[in-house]
Design a protein around this motif. Structure first.
Motif, PDB file in Angstrom:
ATOM      1  N   HIS A  83      31.131 -36.852  43.659  1.00 35.94           N
ATOM      2  CA  HIS A  83      30.000 -37.790  43.716  1.00 35.94           C
ATOM      3  C   HIS A  83      28.897 -37.360  42.764  1.00 35.94           C
ATOM      4  CE1 HIS A  83      31.200 -39.204  47.956  1.00 35.94           C
ATOM      5  NE2 HIS A  83      31.346 -40.223  47.145  1.00 35.94           N
ATOM      6  N   LYS A  84      28.536 -36.083  42.806  1.00 39.30           N
ATOM      7  CA  LYS A  84      27.451 -35.584  41.955  1.00 39.30           C
ATOM      8  C   LYS A  84      27.780 -35.745  40.480  1.00 39.30           C
ATOM      9  CE  LYS A  84      25.676 -32.235  45.231  1.00 39.30           C
ATOM     10  NZ  LYS A  84      25.563 -30.832  45.602  1.00 39.30           N
ATOM     11  N   THR A  85      29.009 -35.455  40.113  1.00 39.76           N
ATOM     12  CA  THR A  85      29.405 -35.589  38.713  1.00 39.76           C
ATOM     13  C   THR A  85      29.371 -37.048  38.281  1.00 39.76           C
ATOM     14  OG1 THR A  85      30.804 -33.628  38.924  1.00 39.76           O
ATOM     15  CG2 THR A  85      31.204 -35.041  37.023  1.00 39.76           C
ATOM     16  N   ALA A  86      29.839 -37.945  39.126  1.00 39.01           N
ATOM     17  CA  ALA A  86      29.787 -39.377  38.813  1.00 39.01           C
ATOM     18  C   ALA A  86      28.332 -39.847  38.701  1.00 39.01           C
ATOM     19  CB  ALA A  86      30.530 -40.177  39.878  1.00 39.01           C
ATOM     20  N   GLN A  87      27.469 -39.358  39.568  1.00 39.91           N
ATOM     21  CA  GLN A  87      26.049 -39.713  39.504  1.00 39.91           C
ATOM     22  C   GLN A  87      25.418 -39.213  38.209  1.00 39.91           C
ATOM     23  OE1 GLN A  87      24.683 -37.909  43.096  1.00 39.91           O
ATOM     24  NE2 GLN A  87      25.138 -39.697  44.352  1.00 39.91           N
ATOM     25  N   MET A  88      25.752 -37.987  37.808  1.00 34.54           N
ATOM     26  CA  MET A  88      25.224 -37.453  36.551  1.00 34.54           C
ATOM     27  C   MET A  88      25.707 -38.288  35.370  1.00 34.54           C
ATOM     28  SD  MET A  88      25.090 -33.290  36.874  1.00 34.54           S
ATOM     29  CE  MET A  88      26.850 -33.106  36.878  1.00 34.54           C
ATOM     30  N   LEU A  89      26.973 -38.672  35.389  1.00 33.37           N
ATOM     31  CA  LEU A  89      27.512 -39.509  34.326  1.00 33.37           C
ATOM     32  C   LEU A  89      26.779 -40.840  34.272  1.00 33.37           C
ATOM     33  CD1 LEU A  89      29.608 -40.059  32.125  1.00 33.37           C
ATOM     34  CD2 LEU A  89      31.175 -40.807  33.932  1.00 33.37           C
ATOM     35  N   LEU A  90      26.538 -41.415  35.426  1.00 31.67           N
ATOM     36  CA  LEU A  90      25.803 -42.677  35.497  1.00 31.67           C
ATOM     37  C   LEU A  90      24.405 -42.524  34.901  1.00 31.67           C
ATOM     38  CD1 LEU A  90      25.635 -45.638  36.578  1.00 31.67           C
ATOM     39  CD2 LEU A  90      24.722 -44.651  38.679  1.00 31.67           C
ATOM     40  N   ARG A  91      23.711 -41.447  35.266  1.00 31.00           N
ATOM     41  CA  ARG A  91      22.349 -41.222  34.754  1.00 31.00           C
ATOM     42  C   ARG A  91      22.342 -40.989  33.247  1.00 31.00           C
ATOM     43  NH1 ARG A  91      21.298 -38.750  39.945  1.00 31.00           N
ATOM     44  NH2 ARG A  91      22.037 -36.746  39.209  1.00 31.00           N
ATOM     45  N   VAL A  92      23.342 -40.308  32.726  1.00 28.50           N
ATOM     46  CA  VAL A  92      23.397 -40.031  31.289  1.00 28.50           C
ATOM     47  C   VAL A  92      23.801 -41.282  30.517  1.00 28.50           C
ATOM     48  CG1 VAL A  92      24.691 -38.760  29.520  1.00 28.50           C
ATOM     49  CG2 VAL A  92      23.812 -37.557  31.516  1.00 28.50           C
ATOM     50  N   LYS A  93      24.799 -41.986  31.022  1.00 29.58           N
ATOM     51  CA  LYS A  93      25.334 -43.152  30.308  1.00 29.58           C
ATOM     52  C   LYS A  93      24.401 -44.357  30.409  1.00 29.58           C
ATOM     53  CE  LYS A  93      29.671 -44.964  29.014  1.00 29.58           C
ATOM     54  NZ  LYS A  93      29.424 -44.864  27.627  1.00 29.58           N
ATOM     55  N   TYR A  94      23.796 -44.533  31.565  1.00 29.22           N
ATOM     56  CA  TYR A  94      22.931 -45.691  31.807  1.00 29.22           C
ATOM     57  C   TYR A  94      21.609 -45.233  32.425  1.00 29.22           C
ATOM     58  CZ  TYR A  94      27.536 -47.816  31.373  1.00 29.22           C
ATOM     59  OH  TYR A  94      28.787 -48.168  30.937  1.00 29.22           O
ATOM     60  N   PRO A  95      20.749 -44.566  31.672  1.00 28.61           N
ATOM     61  CA  PRO A  95      19.513 -44.013  32.255  1.00 28.61           C
ATOM     62  C   PRO A  95      18.551 -45.078  32.771  1.00 28.61           C
ATOM     63  CG  PRO A  95      19.512 -43.777  29.862  1.00 28.61           C
ATOM     64  CD  PRO A  95      20.864 -44.286  30.247  1.00 28.61           C
ATOM     65  N   TRP A  96      18.676 -46.296  32.317  1.00 26.04           N
ATOM     66  CA  TRP A  96      17.781 -47.353  32.767  1.00 26.04           C
ATOM     67  C   TRP A  96      18.164 -47.926  34.122  1.00 26.04           C
ATOM     68  CZ3 TRP A  96      21.088 -47.472  28.643  1.00 26.04           C
ATOM     69  CH2 TRP A  96      22.209 -48.286  28.768  1.00 26.04           C
ATOM     70  N   ILE A  97      19.367 -47.601  34.604  1.00 23.47           N
ATOM     71  CA  ILE A  97      19.768 -48.084  35.922  1.00 23.47           C
ATOM     72  C   ILE A  97      19.194 -47.135  36.965  1.00 23.47           C
ATOM     73  CG2 ILE A  97      21.698 -48.508  37.496  1.00 23.47           C
ATOM     74  CD1 ILE A  97      23.367 -49.318  35.103  1.00 23.47           C
ATOM     75  N   LYS A  98      18.351 -47.680  37.792  1.00 22.79           N
ATOM     76  CA  LYS A  98      17.742 -46.861  38.841  1.00 22.79           C
ATOM     77  C   LYS A  98      18.645 -46.838  40.055  1.00 22.79           C
ATOM     78  CE  LYS A  98      14.110 -46.419  36.319  1.00 22.79           C
ATOM     79  NZ  LYS A  98      14.283 -45.449  35.284  1.00 22.79           N
ATOM     80  N   GLY A  99      18.696 -45.726  40.730  1.00 22.23           N
ATOM     81  CA  GLY A  99      19.541 -45.670  41.910  1.00 22.23           C
ATOM     82  C   GLY A  99      19.465 -44.325  42.588  1.00 22.23           C
ATOM     83  N   GLY A 100      19.208 -43.290  41.833  1.00 27.76           N
ATOM     84  CA  GLY A 100      19.069 -41.977  42.446  1.00 27.76           C
ATOM     85  C   GLY A 100      20.376 -41.408  42.948  1.00 27.76           C
ATOM     86  N   ASP A 101      20.395 -41.021  44.214  1.00 26.91           N
ATOM     87  CA  ASP A 101      21.535 -40.306  44.772  1.00 26.91           C
ATOM     88  C   ASP A 101      22.368 -41.189  45.699  1.00 26.91           C
ATOM     89  OD1 ASP A 101      20.853 -38.011  43.420  1.00 26.91           O
ATOM     90  OD2 ASP A 101      19.559 -37.292  45.015  1.00 26.91           O
ATOM     91  N   GLN A 102      22.767 -42.345  45.205  1.00 22.82           N
ATOM     92  CA  GLN A 102      23.590 -43.219  46.018  1.00 22.82           C
ATOM     93  C   GLN A 102      25.001 -42.653  46.145  1.00 22.82           C
ATOM     94  OE1 GLN A 102      22.266 -44.114  43.073  1.00 22.82           O
ATOM     95  NE2 GLN A 102      23.981 -44.434  41.731  1.00 22.82           N
ATOM     96  N   ASP A 103      25.697 -43.097  47.194  1.00 19.41           N
ATOM     97  CA  ASP A 103      27.074 -42.629  47.354  1.00 19.41           C
ATOM     98  C   ASP A 103      27.986 -43.473  46.449  1.00 19.41           C
ATOM     99  OD1 ASP A 103      27.621 -45.029  48.671  1.00 19.41           O
ATOM    100  OD2 ASP A 103      27.759 -44.122  50.650  1.00 19.41           O
ATOM    101  N   TRP A 104      29.250 -43.129  46.438  1.00 19.45           N
ATOM    102  CA  TRP A 104      30.218 -43.745  45.536  1.00 19.45           C
ATOM    103  C   TRP A 104      30.313 -45.258  45.746  1.00 19.45           C
ATOM    104  CZ3 TRP A 104      32.455 -43.669  41.170  1.00 19.45           C
ATOM    105  CH2 TRP A 104      33.686 -44.249  40.930  1.00 19.45           C
ATOM    106  N   LYS A 105      30.353 -45.687  46.991  1.00 18.30           N
ATOM    107  CA  LYS A 105      30.465 -47.117  47.297  1.00 18.30           C
ATOM    108  C   LYS A 105      29.236 -47.871  46.788  1.00 18.30           C
ATOM    109  CE  LYS A 105      32.600 -49.679  50.889  1.00 18.30           C
ATOM    110  NZ  LYS A 105      33.174 -49.610  52.201  1.00 18.30           N
ATOM    111  N   ASP A 106      28.056 -47.297  46.980  1.00 20.53           N
ATOM    112  CA  ASP A 106      26.829 -47.926  46.501  1.00 20.53           C
ATOM    113  C   ASP A 106      26.773 -47.943  44.973  1.00 20.53           C
ATOM    114  OD1 ASP A 106      25.999 -48.380  49.091  1.00 20.53           O
ATOM    115  OD2 ASP A 106      24.744 -46.579  49.182  1.00 20.53           O
ATOM    116  N   MET A 107      27.262 -46.877  44.357  1.00 20.59           N
ATOM    117  CA  MET A 107      27.295 -46.803  42.902  1.00 20.59           C
ATOM    118  C   MET A 107      28.164 -47.935  42.333  1.00 20.59           C
ATOM    119  SD  MET A 107      28.429 -43.600  40.456  1.00 20.59           S
ATOM    120  CE  MET A 107      27.722 -42.447  41.589  1.00 20.59           C
ATOM    121  N   ILE A 108      29.303 -48.169  42.968  1.00 21.76           N
ATOM    122  CA  ILE A 108      30.185 -49.252  42.539  1.00 21.76           C
ATOM    123  C   ILE A 108      29.478 -50.593  42.687  1.00 21.76           C
ATOM    124  CG2 ILE A 108      32.300 -50.507  43.140  1.00 21.76           C
ATOM    125  CD1 ILE A 108      33.502 -47.730  43.823  1.00 21.76           C
ATOM    126  N   ALA A 109      28.801 -50.802  43.810  1.00 22.02           N
ATOM    127  CA  ALA A 109      28.088 -52.064  44.047  1.00 22.02           C
ATOM    128  C   ALA A 109      26.984 -52.270  43.007  1.00 22.02           C
ATOM    129  CB  ALA A 109      27.516 -52.084  45.455  1.00 22.02           C
TER     130      ALA A 109
END
Length: 150
Positions: A100-126
Motif C-alpha cells: 500500500h505504501k509503495t503504491a501511495q508513493m508511486l501515486l504521489r510521484v506520478k500524479y502529485p496534483w491528485i490529493k488523497g493522502g494515505d488512502q487504502d488500495w480500494k480508495d486509491m482505485i476509486a
C-alpha cells in the motif's frame, strides 16, 4: 537435490512460480490487491497474471498504477522469502501495508496534483477511476490598437 521453499511452511519445492504465486501467502497478497481492482487471477500462471494486470482495461491514470503492482507485490514476496531464509519472520499484514505504501508513493510521484493522502488500495482505485482534473482558464480579449497610434 530439491531446495526447500523458504516462503512458507508447506515444504514445497522453491520455484519462481511457487514463491511469487502459489505459496499461500503469495495467493493471499495477490487476491487482496486483485479483488479490490476487480481483476480475476484464478488459475493463471505468473506470466499470465502479470500480463492480466498490465492489460487490464482501466482509466489511464489507474492503468499506470496497475502496471506497477505486480512488481510491487513480487518485491515484497521476495523480501519476505529472503528474510525467512535468514531467520527473520515477516507478517502478511506488514507485506500488505508495505505494498500500500509503495503504491501511495508511486501515486504521489506520478500524479502529485491528485490529493488523497494515505488512502487504502480500494480508495486509491476509486480516486483514480473517477478523477477528473479541474481545468482553470482565464478568458482573454484582445483589442486592436487605435489607428491613430501608428
Amino acid at each position: 537435490m530439491v531446495s526447500k521453499c523458504y516462503c512458507c511452511n508447506v515444504g514445497e519445492e522453491e520455484t519462481i512460480q511457487h514463491i511469487f504465486l502459489t505459496a499461500p501467502i503469495a495467493q493471499k497478497l495477490w487476491n487482496h490487491f486483485a479483488s479490490c481492482a476487480g481483476i480475476n487471477i484464478e488459475g493463471l500462471h505468473l506470466q499470465q497474471l502479470i500480463t492480466t494486470w498490465w492489460d487490464w482495461p482501466a482509466k489511464h491514470k489507474l492503468r499506470q498504477i496497475l502496471k506497477a503492482m505486480p512488481t510491487i507485490i513480487m518485491w515484497e514476496l521476495w523480501k519476505r522469502r529472503n528474510a525467512r531464509r535468514h531467520g527473520r519472520e515477516v507478517a502478511y499484514e506488514k507485506m500488505k501495508s508495505q505494498c500500500h505504501k509503495t503504491a501511495q508513493m508511486l501515486l504521489r510521484v506520478k500524479y502529485p496534483w491528485i490529493k488523497g493522502g494515505d488512502q487504502d488500495w480500494k480508495d486509491m482505485i476509486a480516486i483514480l477511476n473517477t478523477y477528473k482534473p479541474k481545468l482553470h482558464f482565464r478568458p482573454v480579449h484582445w483589442d486592436p490598437p487605435d489607428a491613430d497610434c501608428g
